[in-house]
Design a protein around this motif. Structure first.
Motif, PDB file in Angstrom:
ATOM      1  N   PRO A   1      46.943  14.105  60.023  1.00  0.00           N
ATOM      2  CA  PRO A   1      47.863  13.427  59.107  1.00  0.00           C
ATOM      3  C   PRO A   1      47.168  12.660  57.989  1.00  0.00           C
ATOM      4  O   PRO A   1      47.818  12.230  57.049  1.00  0.00           O
ATOM      5  CB  PRO A   1      48.622  12.464  60.025  1.00  0.00           C
ATOM      6  N   GLY A   2      45.862  12.492  58.084  1.00  0.00           N
ATOM      7  CA  GLY A   2      45.124  11.799  57.031  1.00  0.00           C
ATOM      8  C   GLY A   2      44.834  10.348  57.353  1.00  0.00           C
ATOM      9  O   GLY A   2      45.580   9.688  58.083  1.00  0.00           O
ATOM     10  N   THR A   3      43.739   9.867  56.800  1.00  0.00           N
ATOM     11  CA  THR A   3      43.347   8.452  56.896  1.00  0.00           C
ATOM     12  C   THR A   3      43.072   7.958  55.491  1.00  0.00           C
ATOM     13  O   THR A   3      42.202   8.498  54.801  1.00  0.00           O
ATOM     14  CB  THR A   3      42.079   8.284  57.755  1.00  0.00           C
ATOM     15  N   ARG A   4      43.824   6.969  55.079  1.00  0.00           N
ATOM     16  CA  ARG A   4      43.613   6.412  53.740  1.00  0.00           C
ATOM     17  C   ARG A   4      42.675   5.227  53.858  1.00  0.00           C
ATOM     18  O   ARG A   4      42.980   4.256  54.542  1.00  0.00           O
ATOM     19  CB  ARG A   4      44.936   5.982  53.125  1.00  0.00           C
ATOM     20  N   LEU A   5      41.541   5.329  53.178  1.00  0.00           N
ATOM     21  CA  LEU A   5      40.488   4.313  53.252  1.00  0.00           C
ATOM     22  C   LEU A   5      40.309   3.644  51.903  1.00  0.00           C
ATOM     23  O   LEU A   5      40.198   4.313  50.873  1.00  0.00           O
ATOM     24  CB  LEU A   5      39.164   4.961  53.676  1.00  0.00           C
ATOM     25  N   LEU A   6      40.270   2.332  51.939  1.00  0.00           N
ATOM     26  CA  LEU A   6      39.976   1.535  50.743  1.00  0.00           C
ATOM     27  C   LEU A   6      38.748   0.698  51.037  1.00  0.00           C
ATOM     28  O   LEU A   6      38.739  -0.088  51.994  1.00  0.00           O
ATOM     29  CB  LEU A   6      41.159   0.637  50.390  1.00  0.00           C
ATOM     30  N   VAL A   7      37.710   0.885  50.227  1.00  0.00           N
ATOM     31  CA  VAL A   7      36.488   0.107  50.369  1.00  0.00           C
ATOM     32  C   VAL A   7      36.390  -0.868  49.201  1.00  0.00           C
ATOM     33  O   VAL A   7      36.319  -0.463  48.043  1.00  0.00           O
ATOM     34  CB  VAL A   7      35.241   1.011  50.400  1.00  0.00           C
ATOM     35  N   LEU A   8      36.389  -2.147  49.522  1.00  0.00           N
ATOM     36  CA  LEU A   8      36.363  -3.181  48.483  1.00  0.00           C
ATOM     37  C   LEU A   8      34.942  -3.606  48.131  1.00  0.00           C
ATOM     38  O   LEU A   8      34.026  -3.476  48.963  1.00  0.00           O
ATOM     39  CB  LEU A   8      37.165  -4.405  48.944  1.00  0.00           C
TER      40      LEU A   8
ATOM     41  N   PRO B   1      32.448   1.581  47.502  1.00  0.00           N
ATOM     42  CA  PRO B   1      33.754   1.786  46.853  1.00  0.00           C
ATOM     43  C   PRO B   1      34.037   3.236  46.467  1.00  0.00           C
ATOM     44  O   PRO B   1      35.202   3.656  46.451  1.00  0.00           O
ATOM     45  CB  PRO B   1      33.668   0.870  45.629  1.00  0.00           C
ATOM     46  N   ASN B   2      33.000   4.017  46.163  1.00  0.00           N
ATOM     47  CA  ASN B   2      33.259   5.414  45.787  1.00  0.00           C
ATOM     48  C   ASN B   2      33.657   6.287  46.976  1.00  0.00           C
ATOM     49  O   ASN B   2      33.940   7.491  46.820  1.00  0.00           O
ATOM     50  CB  ASN B   2      32.070   6.027  45.031  1.00  0.00           C
ATOM     51  N   GLN B   3      33.691   5.682  48.155  1.00  0.00           N
ATOM     52  CA  GLN B   3      34.187   6.393  49.333  1.00  0.00           C
ATOM     53  C   GLN B   3      35.654   6.066  49.612  1.00  0.00           C
ATOM     54  O   GLN B   3      36.216   6.541  50.609  1.00  0.00           O
ATOM     55  CB  GLN B   3      33.311   6.108  50.548  1.00  0.00           C
ATOM     56  N   THR B   4      36.235   5.300  48.732  1.00  0.00           N
ATOM     57  CA  THR B   4      37.681   5.082  48.806  1.00  0.00           C
ATOM     58  C   THR B   4      38.358   6.422  48.550  1.00  0.00           C
ATOM     59  O   THR B   4      38.143   7.054  47.516  1.00  0.00           O
ATOM     60  CB  THR B   4      38.122   4.060  47.742  1.00  0.00           C
ATOM     61  N   SER B   5      39.154   6.858  49.515  1.00  0.00           N
ATOM     62  CA  SER B   5      39.721   8.199  49.421  1.00  0.00           C
ATOM     63  C   SER B   5      40.713   8.410  50.552  1.00  0.00           C
ATOM     64  O   SER B   5      40.930   7.540  51.390  1.00  0.00           O
ATOM     65  CB  SER B   5      38.595   9.244  49.505  1.00  0.00           C
TER      66      SER B   5
END
Lengths: 113, 113
Positions: free
Chosen positions: B106-113, B83-87
């Motif tokens: 352009p960026g990649t939005r990552l959400l780690v659950l 989860p701390n790699q959510t960024s």
């Protein structure tokens, strides 16, 4: 430690006025500085740069000032337009550290119509 | 058109499930790097590559891997995301190791659950 930071996290400016965004750096060995603009949903975009042997550089509607005495960098935007609304980052390059770019935390500029 | 592309742009995953974010540039740039962007922390460099088969750690490399088998591609690998790699992740490239003008994807939005 080494740092690049910004004084104001948010700057509101009236359309047509000039904007000034400030940045402080702590490493006197830094020899190259860059300003980036980041619009919502996009990656940072290069605006203007300046080398440490200069104290002023002008671009189209933008001017960067470097004061090495107080380790201060500023970006001036003339006649601010709605399209200038974005987050602005300063970055420093320390060639002695292997050309490593260090970014500041960013300042958000909001242009009011 | 000269550009840096990233895929995917958005990703939701679960802890421990390996993922790869691709980055490609069409400018024949030697230097490529990965950054993560977190609120209040600005852009922090994860890994960089000065040329094919030459990679090195940036400021926050823990939990990440990269490879540079071809000049144009520089994938970012999270073997076991947490989860701390959510960024928000950005890939960037520049002509050479001077990296004085970096072009960002352009960026990649990552959400780690």
């Amino acid at each position: 430690g080494e740092s690049v930071g910004l004084h104001l996290p948010t700057l509101s400016v009236q359309e047509g006025d000039n904007s000034i965004i400030n940045c402080a750096y702590s490493n006197s060995a830094s020899d190259y500085f860059i300003w980036y603009k980041q619009e919502s949903g996009k990656g940072p975009q290069f605006i203007i740069d300046i080398r440490s042997n200069m104290d002023k550089r002008q671009g189209q509607r933008v001017t960067v000032l470097l004061n090495k005495t107080v380790k201060h960098l500023s970006l001036q935007i003339a006649a601010t337009q709605p399209g200038d609304s974005a987050v602005y980052f300063c970055a420093e390059n320390k060639r002695a550290a292997g050309n490593k770019l260090t970014f500041g935390g960013g300042t958000r500029v909001l242009v009011k119509p | 058109e000269a550009q840096v592309t990233q895929n995917p742009r958005y990703l939701i995953t679960v802890t421990g499930k390996k993922l790869t974010v691709t980055c490609s540039q069409n400018m024949n740039h030697e230097y490529m790097s990965w950054y993560r962007q977190d609120p209040g922390l600005g852009l922090r460099q994860i890994y960089y590559s000065m040329n094919v088969e030459v990679t090195d750690k940036g400021d926050v490399p823990e939990g990440y891997k990269v490879s540079r088998k071809e000049k144009r591609n520089f994938p970012l690998i999270l073997e076991s995301p947490s989860p701390n790699q959510t960024s928000l992740y950005f890939c960037a490239s520049s002509q050479d190791r001077k990296q004085e003008t970096q072009y960002f994807g352009p960026g990649t939005r990552l959400l780690v659950l």
